[in-house]
Motif scaffolding. Sequence first.
Motif, PDB file in Angstrom:
ATOM      1  N   CYS A  16     -41.266 -37.109  -3.012  1.00 37.59           N
ATOM      2  CA  CYS A  16     -42.548 -37.810  -3.116  1.00 37.59           C
ATOM      3  C   CYS A  16     -42.946 -38.245  -1.707  1.00 37.59           C
ATOM      4  O   CYS A  16     -43.250 -37.394  -0.876  1.00 37.59           O
ATOM      5  N   SER A  43     -44.033 -40.974 -10.231  1.00 37.89           N
ATOM      6  CA  SER A  43     -44.288 -40.088 -11.363  1.00 37.89           C
ATOM      7  C   SER A  43     -45.554 -39.267 -11.150  1.00 37.89           C
ATOM      8  O   SER A  43     -46.475 -39.667 -10.415  1.00 37.89           O
ATOM      9  N   TYR A  44     -45.598 -38.140 -11.839  1.00 37.98           N
ATOM     10  CA  TYR A  44     -46.765 -37.255 -11.724  1.00 37.98           C
ATOM     11  C   TYR A  44     -48.019 -37.969 -12.203  1.00 37.98           C
ATOM     12  O   TYR A  44     -48.117 -38.415 -13.344  1.00 37.98           O
ATOM     13  N   THR A  58     -40.805 -32.743 -10.098  1.00 40.85           N
ATOM     14  CA  THR A  58     -40.130 -33.634 -11.034  1.00 40.85           C
ATOM     15  C   THR A  58     -38.922 -32.939 -11.650  1.00 40.85           C
ATOM     16  O   THR A  58     -37.845 -33.541 -11.795  1.00 40.85           O
ATOM     17  N   TYR A  61     -36.313 -32.761  -9.040  1.00 45.61           N
ATOM     18  CA  TYR A  61     -35.790 -34.120  -8.883  1.00 45.61           C
ATOM     19  C   TYR A  61     -34.688 -34.397  -9.902  1.00 45.61           C
ATOM     20  O   TYR A  61     -33.574 -34.812  -9.556  1.00 45.61           O
ATOM     21  N   LYS A  62     -34.978 -34.129 -11.162  1.00 46.92           N
ATOM     22  CA  LYS A  62     -33.999 -34.388 -12.221  1.00 46.92           C
ATOM     23  C   LYS A  62     -32.752 -33.528 -12.055  1.00 46.92           C
ATOM     24  O   LYS A  62     -31.628 -34.002 -12.231  1.00 46.92           O
ATOM     25  N   ILE A  82     -37.558 -43.575 -12.518  1.00 51.69           N
ATOM     26  CA  ILE A  82     -38.895 -43.113 -12.158  1.00 51.69           C
ATOM     27  C   ILE A  82     -39.765 -44.340 -11.890  1.00 51.69           C
ATOM     28  O   ILE A  82     -39.609 -45.377 -12.550  1.00 51.69           O
ATOM     29  N   ASP A  90     -46.589 -38.673 -16.900  1.00 53.59           N
ATOM     30  CA  ASP A  90     -45.172 -38.565 -17.225  1.00 53.59           C
ATOM     31  C   ASP A  90     -44.882 -39.387 -18.479  1.00 53.59           C
ATOM     32  O   ASP A  90     -45.448 -40.462 -18.673  1.00 53.59           O
TER      33      ASP A  90
END
Length: 274
Positions: A16, A43-44, A58, A61-62, A82, A90
């Motif tokens: 980010c 978050s998106y 995302t 990321y996870k 998050i 999200d």
Amino acid sequence: MADFMRSSVHCHSTLCDGKNTLQEMASAACAQGLTTLGFTGHSYTPCDREYCMSPRRTAQYKATIAKLKAEYKGKVDILCGIEWDQFSEDKRVGYDYWIGSVHYLHGSVSGKYYEIDFRKQDLQTCIDTDFGGDGLAAVEAYYASVAQVAALRPDILGHLDLIKKLNRDGAFFDESSPRYHAAAMGALEAARDAGCLLEVNTGAVFRGYRDDFYPSDWLLQEWRRMDGKVIITADAHSVDCLTFGYEEAARQIKAAGFASVQVLTGAGFETQQL
């Protein structure tokens, strides 16, 4: 035993708007003796074009955090959180915890979304175009949004008074105004009603925007009168500030009348006496 000095759970990476990769942040946390590192990527949020994670990022990321959890098992508890924005798409599921935050104001006149914590010109345009030049009207809209996020019961309510970030010289509004105080208290009361955990966030001081933490001392004192709970975070965007200002924050918290802070560990939230 929980130790707030060894837990940093509001952290960003290069996926980010951070300056270091997830791997670099985890390595630094281990080297600095932390026992818990919680990632909270932005978050998106479709209206954002600068610092949130895209759906593709995302997923990356996870997946990366899952690998880091295994790599650092027994050394540092890595958590996948998050930082969820009011305008995010999200779903807030699939995370170990989430921070609820407000970073934008939506202008009812222009239809635009304005970042309120990045460029002064954006905030000025927002106030002039959508709030008739009334900075305190923008403040009222901001705190109304914070109240809406608080009602969703996030695990942590992020930087309650972020609206003050660019107002260090008082150019946009008077933070001592009764209107400002009333708006902020409205958000604080909503946080109380929802049972929120409030973060004492040192990030703006580290990055040179402010001389005071979020929330301001008077709000912290009001939160104590409401029997609220607090957690110390650095809002770290780089490896050199994972626990920046923690000791000073703890002193301010204690001076406001708190006897303890909450600490997020691999086993969940724990209470540490001050």
